[in-house]
Design an enzyme around this catalytic site. Sequence first.
Site, PDB file in Angstrom:
ATOM      1  N   HIS A 156     -31.826 -23.823  21.359  1.00 28.33           N
ATOM      2  CA  HIS A 156     -33.164 -24.136  20.877  1.00 28.33           C
ATOM      3  C   HIS A 156     -33.202 -24.167  19.349  1.00 28.33           C
ATOM      4  O   HIS A 156     -33.890 -24.997  18.753  1.00 28.33           O
ATOM      5  CB  HIS A 156     -34.176 -23.094  21.371  1.00 28.33           C
ATOM      6  CG  HIS A 156     -34.370 -23.076  22.846  1.00 28.33           C
ATOM      7  ND1 HIS A 156     -35.412 -22.422  23.466  1.00 28.33           N
ATOM      8  CD2 HIS A 156     -33.658 -23.640  23.852  1.00 28.33           C
ATOM      9  CE1 HIS A 156     -35.338 -22.566  24.781  1.00 28.33           C
ATOM     10  NE2 HIS A 156     -34.253 -23.293  25.032  1.00 28.33           N
ATOM     11  N   ASP A 188     -41.319 -22.447  21.473  1.00 28.21           N
ATOM     12  CA  ASP A 188     -40.488 -23.043  22.522  1.00 28.21           C
ATOM     13  C   ASP A 188     -41.008 -22.582  23.884  1.00 28.21           C
ATOM     14  O   ASP A 188     -42.035 -21.901  23.980  1.00 28.21           O
ATOM     15  CB  ASP A 188     -39.002 -22.752  22.309  1.00 28.21           C
ATOM     16  CG  ASP A 188     -38.639 -21.270  22.425  1.00 28.21           C
ATOM     17  OD1 ASP A 188     -39.517 -20.453  22.778  1.00 28.21           O
ATOM     18  OD2 ASP A 188     -37.472 -20.923  22.146  1.00 28.21           O
ATOM     19  N   GLN A 194     -18.740 -29.674  16.107  1.00 31.43           N
ATOM     20  CA  GLN A 194     -18.898 -30.629  17.202  1.00 31.43           C
ATOM     21  C   GLN A 194     -19.426 -31.978  16.740  1.00 31.43           C
ATOM     22  O   GLN A 194     -18.962 -33.027  17.205  1.00 31.43           O
ATOM     23  CB  GLN A 194     -19.822 -30.043  18.272  1.00 31.43           C
ATOM     24  CG  GLN A 194     -20.078 -31.004  19.438  1.00 31.43           C
ATOM     25  CD  GLN A 194     -20.569 -30.302  20.665  1.00 31.43           C
ATOM     26  OE1 GLN A 194     -19.873 -29.488  21.245  1.00 31.43           O
ATOM     27  NE2 GLN A 194     -21.789 -30.600  21.080  1.00 31.43           N
TER      28      GLN A 194
END
Length: 481
Positions: free
Chosen positions: A26, A122, A356
């Site tokens: 998140h 969230d 990544q």
Amino acid sequence: MGGDREPSPASARPHVLLLCSPCMGHLIPFAELARRLVADHGLGATLLFAAATDTPSEQYASVAASVPDGVKLVALPAPPTLPSTAAVRERTVHAAVSSVRHVREIAQSLTSAAPLAALVVDMVSVPARDVASELGVPCYMFFTSPWMLLSLFLHLPEIDAGLVGEYRDATEPIWLPGCVPIHAHELPGSLLVGRSSDSHAGFLSVAKDTSRVDGILVNTFGALEPAVGDGMDGVAELPVHAVGPLVWTRPVSVNRDHSHVIRWLDQQPSGSVVYLSFGSGGTLTLRQTTELALALEMTHRRFVWVVKRPDEDTASGAFFGTRRGEDDDDELGFLPRGFLQRTSGVGLVLPSWAPQTAILAHASVGCFVTHCGWNSSLESILNGVPMVAWPLYAEQKMNATMLEVQAGVAVRIHADADGFFSMEEIAGVIRRLMDEEEGAGMRKRICELRDKAKQALTKHGSSALGLAHIANTWTASCSEK
């Protein structure tokens, strides 16, 4: 549009307070949302992270060191620790609920310096909505997973009330408007335990909280999920806006130097490398880790594998992050004997954490073996890299189904009757994607989807316009006070 205005002095800007539960999956899109609110819409932004542990994880420290100018990131004090046996969801909710008093104090402090425009939470942090109500500002949810899961959340109270028996025994799939059918085995784990359990009650409570906000921003885009907002009649009267894909676009500062990874990739042929990572939280058992290593040898393909210490008890063993020094290079003894030596010329094994974004953007990467966490899925799409789907926990099986069946950009690895992935199955799926016509077709589709994703984020794209509409609404409400 918000980005067309001259930015006001930072002290006088309407301010948005964002609260993120202790989920790395998140925090990353939350940081990107905050960046866009500041850079494109002239707002101030303070991002609060409801920590679950006293010592920040390596992953959190990496993101914190890379947060863009204009965004203030604050790690809230961790609450008293729950027993180690407590489930991830329970620990996450505990941290979020415990953070509300700190959110109230910080919000009140902010309002003395600049008008507060909104509180953004969230899916786990909705209890902080009470702070927004007290201060008379809107509370919006930033839903960091796909619309398909949000639609399930919004419909779940009705589905649950009408269900006879257990979810795990259901023979008919769940049909949500515009979504692929969801079969029982693809549901989040909290729904597959007994309906009388605390886990089920907690999940249902989070789902019910979803409709307690004033509006929802979803980290997706119309070309990927055309049904965003469909099926809301009679469920919730909420504005829903697709604002994605919001992923981490900035270089991440880490203690480890990963420049050697990019140099190694530079030396490999285009599309020849298999990249494997199970996200910030995913873990495999020792037996499954061994089988995956042997499968990589079997394929004879170049690879970059981000590997974590095996966990025999849970697939989310690294959910709250790894501590600095936990998974150093000399602590890969759990890999099969001789594996590192035998693959030293064709593969790289990286403990715990990797750049990544840079890896997926590299031309030498041909496919991504992924747990189908939503951040990783969006990053793969944005870089046009087809996926081998290996879901582990949470909504990842739903994501995998949507990416394979609806979007056609992933191929699923299938387990045996015991839930185990054999080396032959793993190697076979990788070969299909890397060598066969199926993989070429998937590569074409995901590159088309990549272009549509980037278009959605341009100034006049659908996602950018959706966020601009909300930012302008917040700013206008401030000026009316």
